[in-house]
Scaffold this active site. Sequence first.
Site, PDB file in Angstrom:
ATOM      1  N   CYS A   1      12.545  10.349   2.372  1.00  0.00           N
ATOM      2  CA  CYS A   1      11.660   8.838   3.309  1.00  0.00           C
ATOM      3  C   CYS A   1      12.605   7.176   3.340  1.00  0.00           C
ATOM      4  CB  CYS A   1      10.539   8.922   2.892  1.00  0.00           C
ATOM      5  SG  CYS A   1       9.806  10.125   2.795  1.00  0.00           S
TER       6      CYS A   1
ATOM      7  N   HIS B   1       7.507   1.443   3.181  1.00  0.00           N
ATOM      8  CA  HIS B   1       7.581   3.089   3.142  1.00  0.00           C
ATOM      9  C   HIS B   1       5.802   3.150   2.919  1.00  0.00           C
ATOM     10  CE1 HIS B   1       7.185   7.226   4.188  1.00  0.00           C
ATOM     11  NE2 HIS B   1       7.361   7.646   3.039  1.00  0.00           N
TER      12      HIS B   1
ATOM     13  N   ASN C   1       2.054   9.351   6.593  1.00  0.00           N
ATOM     14  CA  ASN C   1       3.609   9.210   6.309  1.00  0.00           C
ATOM     15  C   ASN C   1       4.184   9.429   7.265  1.00  0.00           C
ATOM     16  OD1 ASN C   1       6.175   9.421   5.122  1.00  0.00           O
ATOM     17  ND2 ASN C   1       4.988   9.867   2.599  1.00  0.00           N
TER      18      ASN C   1
HETATM   19  N1  COA Z   1      -8.769  17.087  -0.470  1.00  0.00           N
HETATM   20  C1  COA Z   1      -9.823  16.987  -1.495  1.00  0.00           C
HETATM   21  N2  COA Z   1      -9.069  17.110  -3.007  1.00  0.00           N
HETATM   22  C2  COA Z   1      -7.898  17.212  -3.010  1.00  0.00           C
HETATM   23  C3  COA Z   1      -7.193  16.925  -2.106  1.00  0.00           C
HETATM   24  C4  COA Z   1      -7.766  17.254  -0.657  1.00  0.00           C
HETATM   25  N3  COA Z   1      -6.523  16.989   0.566  1.00  0.00           N
HETATM   26  N4  COA Z   1      -5.606  17.128  -2.172  1.00  0.00           N
HETATM   27  C5  COA Z   1      -6.429  17.716  -3.525  1.00  0.00           C
HETATM   28  N5  COA Z   1      -6.893  17.710  -4.589  1.00  0.00           N
HETATM   29  C6  COA Z   1      -7.727  17.236  -5.344  1.00  0.00           C
HETATM   30  C7  COA Z   1      -7.027  18.239  -6.209  1.00  0.00           C
HETATM   31  O1  COA Z   1      -7.464  19.977  -6.214  1.00  0.00           O
HETATM   32  C8  COA Z   1      -7.506  17.858  -7.668  1.00  0.00           C
HETATM   33  O2  COA Z   1      -8.721  18.361  -8.183  1.00  0.00           O
HETATM   34  P1  COA Z   1      -8.838  19.152  -9.372  1.00  0.00           P
HETATM   35  O3  COA Z   1      -9.347  17.283 -10.538  1.00  0.00           O
HETATM   36  O4  COA Z   1     -10.240  20.399  -9.569  1.00  0.00           O
HETATM   37  O5  COA Z   1      -7.630  20.366 -10.143  1.00  0.00           O
HETATM   38  C9  COA Z   1      -8.159  16.382  -7.691  1.00  0.00           C
HETATM   39  O6  COA Z   1      -8.796  16.632  -5.717  1.00  0.00           O
HETATM   40  C10 COA Z   1      -7.407  14.767  -7.910  1.00  0.00           C
HETATM   41  O7  COA Z   1      -5.715  15.306  -7.530  1.00  0.00           O
HETATM   42  P2  COA Z   1      -5.155  14.265  -8.129  1.00  0.00           P
HETATM   43  O8  COA Z   1      -3.498  15.546  -7.329  1.00  0.00           O
HETATM   44  O9  COA Z   1      -5.030  14.058  -9.600  1.00  0.00           O
HETATM   45  O10 COA Z   1      -5.654  13.279  -6.727  1.00  0.00           O
HETATM   46  P3  COA Z   1      -3.864  11.797  -6.972  1.00  0.00           P
HETATM   47  O11 COA Z   1      -5.442  11.176  -6.732  1.00  0.00           O
HETATM   48  O12 COA Z   1      -3.335  11.859  -7.373  1.00  0.00           O
HETATM   49  O13 COA Z   1      -3.614  12.513  -4.574  1.00  0.00           O
HETATM   50  C11 COA Z   1      -2.216  12.654  -3.335  1.00  0.00           C
HETATM   51  C12 COA Z   1      -3.414  13.535  -4.644  1.00  0.00           C
HETATM   52  C13 COA Z   1      -1.317  13.744  -3.182  1.00  0.00           C
HETATM   53  C14 COA Z   1      -2.821  11.904  -2.342  1.00  0.00           C
HETATM   54  C15 COA Z   1      -1.196  11.267  -4.626  1.00  0.00           C
HETATM   55  O14 COA Z   1      -0.178  11.982  -5.915  1.00  0.00           O
HETATM   56  C16 COA Z   1       0.472  10.940  -4.127  1.00  0.00           C
HETATM   57  O15 COA Z   1      -0.086   9.935  -2.859  1.00  0.00           O
HETATM   58  N6  COA Z   1       0.990  11.094  -4.622  1.00  0.00           N
HETATM   59  C17 COA Z   1       2.233  10.714  -3.491  1.00  0.00           C
HETATM   60  C18 COA Z   1       2.372  11.425  -2.365  1.00  0.00           C
HETATM   61  C19 COA Z   1       3.480  11.050  -1.778  1.00  0.00           C
HETATM   62  O16 COA Z   1       3.230   9.822  -1.569  1.00  0.00           O
HETATM   63  N7  COA Z   1       4.702  11.845  -1.329  1.00  0.00           N
HETATM   64  C20 COA Z   1       5.560  11.124  -0.322  1.00  0.00           C
HETATM   65  C21 COA Z   1       6.622  10.046  -1.282  1.00  0.00           C
HETATM   66  S1  COA Z   1       7.763   9.626   0.057  1.00  0.00           S
END
Ligand code: COA
Length: 326
Positions: free
Chosen positions: A112, A251, A281
């Site tokens: 990215c 980004h 993204n």
């Molecule tokens: N729908 C519903 N629930 C979801 C889900 C979805 N699409 N994806 C994950 N969950 C659940 C998880 O299983 C977890 O459940 P649990 O508490 O029962 O275990 C809960 O939601 C929280 O998960 P978590 O991973 O802590 O959520 P979060 O707030 O961190 O959001 C992302 C997850 C992926 C959106 C976030 O971590 C993120 O954006 N990270 C950066 C990713 C990124 O930008 N990558 C590219 C960089 S270039």
Amino acid sequence: MRAGIIGIGSFLPDKVMPNSELEKIVDTTNEWIVERTGILNRRIAQAHISSSDLGAEAARLAIKDANLKAEDIDMIISASSSPDCTFPATACIIQDKIRAINAAAFDIQAACTGFVYGLTTAAQFIMTGKYKNVLVVGSEVLSKVTDWQDRNTCILFGDGAGAVVVSQVQKGGITTSFLGADGSGANLLELPAGGTKEPADYDTVKNRRHYIKMNGNEVFKFAVKVFESSTRRVVEKANLTLDDIDLIIPHQANIRIIDAAVRRLKFPIERVMVNLDKYGNMSSASIPVAMHEAVRMGKIKKGDKIILVAFGAGLTWGAVLIEWNL
Ligand code: COA
């Protein structure tokens, strides 16, 4: 010599995939996706389209915008996390598609952060006087490397492309740039199989190792940290303060990453370009697409100081400060 952007273009597939469609594929809801990411829609390329197809369209528009012909391009730098193949370079395929017969061509792999790495590299070739016109392309068909059974990742990504022409300018241009990497975080965000470490075989396919794998929480924390530090670095290097900056184009990964970093910078959110709600993204394509949209919306004017800031797999990060020439 100074290097600056003299032409810009972008291209997005027509098909819009709203969150409601994802509700039918994985266990998720529109509300969860909007609240945790800010994403409402993403674009999805047709089955026969690859990254070089979208990249070539964006490249043609950027060359036209620069009032140049494809033959005037001396070098093509392509950044993609979803290249057409391991080799040849996607840049070579784009070179052929747009008939840039006088251009050298190579790929940059910085995920990215690829567009920021590519732009910084292009600027060096212009500033040394080696080349006149360098095309930088960020193009992605991430929908083909996304695991549509993994709700942690499939909600995030989309397809699209953006491109710029970098040439010599008299004033302003790409003023300062800062790039970073930390390979110890390689496993936090990866597409593990298909290379020489995990060559394709029955198990890699069965175990879905040819798709994006991510540790979302760790990537989130890393992103907020390097967004802030990279932005501060380029501003300091240019002997400016954040008050001098007209627009930050980050980004487009997650609105919560942008909000958290911008809060740490104490920078007004009104001067931050956000379009991830429409496209998700798009990795290396996110910044050039957002930059093109900002230009068309009148958010960037000649002489404005803008910062492009990116972070991604590698881990990699970087920022570029530009005094806008167009
Ligand atoms: N729908 C519903 N629930 C979801 C889900 C979805 N699409 N994806 C994950 N969950 C659940 C998880 O299983 C977890 O459940 P649990 O508490 O029962 O275990 C809960 O939601 C929280 O998960 P978590 O991973 O802590 O959520 P979060 O707030 O961190 O959001 C992302 C997850 C992926 C959106 C976030 O971590 C993120 O954006 N990270 C950066 C990713 C990124 O930008 N990558 C590219 C960089 S270039």
